[in-house]
Scaffold this motif. Structure first.
Motif, PDB file in Angstrom:
ATOM      1  N   PHE A 102       0.819  -1.210   0.000  1.00 52.12           N
ATOM      2  CA  PHE A 102       0.000   0.000   0.000  1.00 52.12           C
ATOM      3  C   PHE A 102       0.850   1.257   0.000  1.00 52.12           C
ATOM      4  CE2 PHE A 102      -4.099  -1.854   0.992  1.00 52.12           C
ATOM      5  CZ  PHE A 102      -3.780  -3.057   1.603  1.00 52.12           C
ATOM      6  N   HIS A 103       0.267   2.296  -0.594  1.00 51.13           N
ATOM      7  CA  HIS A 103       0.636   3.673  -0.315  1.00 51.13           C
ATOM      8  C   HIS A 103      -0.547   4.233   0.470  1.00 51.13           C
ATOM      9  CE1 HIS A 103       3.818   4.802  -3.590  1.00 51.13           C
ATOM     10  NE2 HIS A 103       4.323   4.140  -2.591  1.00 51.13           N
ATOM     11  N   PHE A 104      -0.366   4.378   1.786  1.00 49.56           N
ATOM     12  CA  PHE A 104      -1.480   4.864   2.605  1.00 49.56           C
ATOM     13  C   PHE A 104      -1.510   6.397   2.620  1.00 49.56           C
ATOM     14  CE2 PHE A 104      -3.310   1.144   4.190  1.00 49.56           C
ATOM     15  CZ  PHE A 104      -2.349   0.234   4.599  1.00 49.56           C
ATOM     16  N   ASN A 105      -2.688   6.927   2.423  1.00 54.19           N
ATOM     17  CA  ASN A 105      -2.955   8.358   2.611  1.00 54.19           C
ATOM     18  C   ASN A 105      -4.473   8.463   2.640  1.00 54.19           C
ATOM     19  OD1 ASN A 105      -3.826   8.502  -0.248  1.00 54.19           O
ATOM     20  ND2 ASN A 105      -1.626   8.232  -0.632  1.00 54.19           N
ATOM     21  N   ASP A 106      -4.988   9.660   2.727  1.00 58.42           N
ATOM     22  CA  ASP A 106      -6.449   9.794   2.691  1.00 58.42           C
ATOM     23  C   ASP A 106      -6.828  10.859   1.675  1.00 58.42           C
ATOM     24  OD1 ASP A 106      -9.047   9.214   3.262  1.00 58.42           O
ATOM     25  OD2 ASP A 106      -8.859   9.416   5.427  1.00 58.42           O
ATOM     26  N   ARG A 107      -8.081  10.833   1.300  1.00 51.14           N
ATOM     27  CA  ARG A 107      -8.554  11.746   0.257  1.00 51.14           C
ATOM     28  C   ARG A 107      -9.988  12.116   0.542  1.00 51.14           C
ATOM     29  NH1 ARG A 107     -11.915   8.923  -3.008  1.00 51.14           N
ATOM     30  NH2 ARG A 107     -11.589  10.170  -4.832  1.00 51.14           N
ATOM     31  N   GLU A 125     -22.569  -7.211  12.080  1.00 49.62           N
ATOM     32  CA  GLU A 125     -22.122  -5.811  11.938  1.00 49.62           C
ATOM     33  C   GLU A 125     -21.689  -5.257  13.286  1.00 49.62           C
ATOM     34  OE1 GLU A 125     -25.091  -3.011  10.761  1.00 49.62           O
ATOM     35  OE2 GLU A 125     -23.594  -1.493  10.218  1.00 49.62           O
ATOM     36  N   GLU A 126     -22.449  -5.579  14.334  1.00 42.38           N
ATOM     37  CA  GLU A 126     -22.097  -5.073  15.676  1.00 42.38           C
ATOM     38  C   GLU A 126     -20.749  -5.646  16.135  1.00 42.38           C
ATOM     39  OE1 GLU A 126     -24.324  -2.363  15.475  1.00 42.38           O
ATOM     40  OE2 GLU A 126     -23.454  -2.529  17.488  1.00 42.38           O
ATOM     41  N   CYS A 127     -20.516  -6.911  15.802  1.00 42.19           N
ATOM     42  CA  CYS A 127     -19.233  -7.546  16.182  1.00 42.19           C
ATOM     43  C   CYS A 127     -18.077  -6.812  15.502  1.00 42.19           C
ATOM     44  CB  CYS A 127     -19.287  -9.011  15.733  1.00 42.19           C
ATOM     45  SG  CYS A 127     -17.723  -9.862  15.811  1.00 42.19           S
ATOM     46  N   PHE A 128     -18.339  -6.419  14.243  1.00 39.30           N
ATOM     47  CA  PHE A 128     -17.320  -5.716  13.440  1.00 39.30           C
ATOM     48  C   PHE A 128     -17.126  -4.284  13.950  1.00 39.30           C
ATOM     49  CE2 PHE A 128     -14.761  -5.658   9.716  1.00 39.30           C
ATOM     50  CZ  PHE A 128     -14.945  -4.455   9.048  1.00 39.30           C
ATOM     51  N   ARG A 129     -18.269  -3.574  14.060  1.00 38.12           N
ATOM     52  CA  ARG A 129     -18.207  -2.150  14.435  1.00 38.12           C
ATOM     53  C   ARG A 129     -17.708  -1.966  15.859  1.00 38.12           C
ATOM     54  NH1 ARG A 129     -22.533   1.786  13.767  1.00 38.12           N
ATOM     55  NH2 ARG A 129     -23.322   0.912  15.719  1.00 38.12           N
ATOM     56  N   TYR A 151     -12.719   4.806   9.166  1.00 40.44           N
ATOM     57  CA  TYR A 151     -13.411   3.508   9.119  1.00 40.44           C
ATOM     58  C   TYR A 151     -12.952   2.718   7.889  1.00 40.44           C
ATOM     59  CZ  TYR A 151     -17.343   0.214   9.941  1.00 40.44           C
ATOM     60  OH  TYR A 151     -18.119  -0.898  10.207  1.00 40.44           O
ATOM     61  N   GLN A 152     -12.649   3.426   6.797  1.00 43.96           N
ATOM     62  CA  GLN A 152     -12.184   2.740   5.574  1.00 43.96           C
ATOM     63  C   GLN A 152     -10.816   2.088   5.841  1.00 43.96           C
ATOM     64  OE1 GLN A 152     -12.222   4.247   1.241  1.00 43.96           O
ATOM     65  NE2 GLN A 152     -10.217   4.880   2.007  1.00 43.96           N
ATOM     66  N   LEU A 199      -5.422   2.622  14.255  1.00 43.48           N
ATOM     67  CA  LEU A 199      -6.450   1.951  13.444  1.00 43.48           C
ATOM     68  C   LEU A 199      -6.128   0.463  13.297  1.00 43.48           C
ATOM     69  CD1 LEU A 199      -7.067   4.787  10.860  1.00 43.48           C
ATOM     70  CD2 LEU A 199      -8.693   3.943  12.571  1.00 43.48           C
ATOM     71  N   PHE A 200      -4.838   0.140  13.220  1.00 42.68           N
ATOM     72  CA  PHE A 200      -4.437  -1.263  13.141  1.00 42.68           C
ATOM     73  C   PHE A 200      -4.789  -1.967  14.461  1.00 42.68           C
ATOM     74  CE2 PHE A 200      -2.360  -4.430  10.701  1.00 42.68           C
ATOM     75  CZ  PHE A 200      -1.565  -5.209  11.523  1.00 42.68           C
TER      76      PHE A 200
END
Ligand code: AOS
Ligand code: ZN
Ligand code: ZN
Ligand code: ZN
Length: 401
Positions: free
Chosen positions: A252-257, A344-348, A272-273, A319-320
């Motif tokens: 990856f090249h991590f950044n945000d947009r 979804e609740e388990c994930f979120r 979240y992404q 985030l990791f």
């Protein structure tokens, strides 16, 4: 109740500490240098203007965060003399303890590349681009660097002005020759980007094109996902899942947009992404994760360079850590029985955990500052480099191109 809460916290601590012990991220040399937009550049007094200063800044980020694996190098900007600059880089590695990371060729700014580099209709210009890629492979070998990370900005601005298909053939030829030159432990990463600087078609515009080009080049070619290189609404974690499934993800090249390839701080727009992408990575066995390069690719023309890099590394860690809390077994059971809301609740639930106290404890246990950004502010490092570098970097008013 308290006992239950206590054991949950202990469980979280074990998961997060394990995840953080495995977490390493490469930072880009160009993230410390002055950059701008096409409308101008605002130079910063503390910005690095030499490879020595870039290594020094990277060492500072590592001293504060403890997780910087390597410094990504840009061939033209950091090794203008090619392999002749390798001894200087090696001395800087020794001096700072920071290893060279991915080698980034630059076939996007020379005048000759105006109509393309490896896709240029001129066989001579394609030959010049190939020589640069081969020189980059050589630099990687000399520095024992695993990845040559190719970003090809080729494309066109108007329909009918270029043959998209002939350009594919030319590109395949050059990438095959580059692959052939790779050493036994080297890889080439093929990065894609939908547009910019080309505005009608970009020759490597999406993950499918990059995947096919990597496949045709050879087994040491993989796909590089730059998180800022997707059209609005793209499901990036689905692309990541596919590339993992195909054993084609190089990293990856991590950044945000918010809108395009904005190179903003990771997680600053959509944390979240990033969590969802990290969740896909954490579904891979830990022994296979070293084949997935975690690299930052950001350039901030407004934020302080070193501050932004520390912020980015800390955000990536947090985030990791959140993603490491997902209970994969329970989630798989809920998914496979279509218990949607529970799944979804388990994930979120993992995402909504405030992991910062446990992450700060991890840092202190490893003799690192609990709050790296705060420690940077206290350290006087920014003031010192501003003093040392300020005169040379005298702020210039942005000039319209
Ligand atoms: C350009 O948009 C790409 O993200 C590049 O990967 C990056 O900006 C850098 O130039 C490395 O080549
Ligand atoms: Zn990139
Ligand atoms: Zn980019
Ligand atoms: Zn970039």
């Amino acid at each position: 109740m308290a006992l239950e809460e206590g054991s949950r916290t202990e469980q979280h601590r074990q998961k997060i500490w394990k995840a953080l012990d495995d977490f390493r991220i490469e930072i880009p040399s160009w993230g410390f240098a002055n950059t701008g937009t096409r409308f101008g550049k605002f130079s910063q007094p503390a910005a690095a203007t030499s490879i020595e200063e870039k290594f020094a800044d990277a060492a500072q980020v590592h001293a504060l965060t403890g997780v910087v694996s390597n410094l990504a190098l840009h061939v033209l900007w950091d090794l203008p003399n090619g392999t002749a600059d390798v001894p200087k880089i090696q001395q800087l590695e020794q001096k700072t303890g920071i290893r060279s990371g991915s080698i980034n060729p630059n076939v996007f700014q020379d005048q000759e590349y105006k109509f393309g580099s490896i896709c240029n209709p001129s066989v001579e210009i394609r030959g010049k681009a190939l020589s640069h890629l081969l020189a980059s492979v050589e630099i990687g070998q000399a520095l024992n660097s695993r990845d040559v990370s190719l970003w090809i900005s080729d494309g066109s601005n108007y329909p009918g002005t270029q043959s998209i298909r002939r350009r594919i053939e030319w590109m395949e030829e050059v990438l095959a020759s580059t692959h052939e030159a790779l050493g036994p432990d080297q890889r080439m990463l093929v990065e894609y980007k939908p547009f910019e600087p080309a505005f009608y078609h970009t020759d490597i515009a999406d993950w499918g094109m990059a995947l096919e080009l990597a496949r045709r080049a050879g087994p040491k070619a993989k796909v590089l996902v730059d998180t800022g290189h997707h059209l609005q609404g793209t499901n990036i974690e689905q692309i990541v899942a596919w590339l993992l499934h195909l054993n084609a993800l190089g990293g990856f090249h991590f950044n945000d947009r918010k809108y395009a390839d904005d190179d903003l701080t990771i997680g600053s727009i959509d944390p979240y992404q990033v969590f969802r992408i990290f969740h896909e990575i954490l579904s891979v066995r830990v022994e296979d994760r070293s084949a997935i390069a975690f690299m930052i690719d950001q350039s901030h023309n407004l934020k302080g360079k070193v501050e932004a890099m520390v912020q980015t590394v800390c955000t990536a860690q947090e985030l990791f850590a959140k993603a490491s809390l997902v209970d994969h077994e329970k989630l798989a059971e809920l998914q496979d029985t279509c218990r949607l809301v529970e799944a979804e609740e388990c994930f979120r639930d993992a995402f909504w955990q405030d992991v910062r106290p446990i992450v700060n404890e991890w840092r202190e246990a490893r003799k690192l500052p609990a709050n790296p950004l705060h420690a940077l502010a206290q350290s006087g490092y920014i003031e010192r480099i501003t003093e040392e570098r300020g005169a040379r970097n005298s702020a210039s008013i942005s000039s319209y191109a």
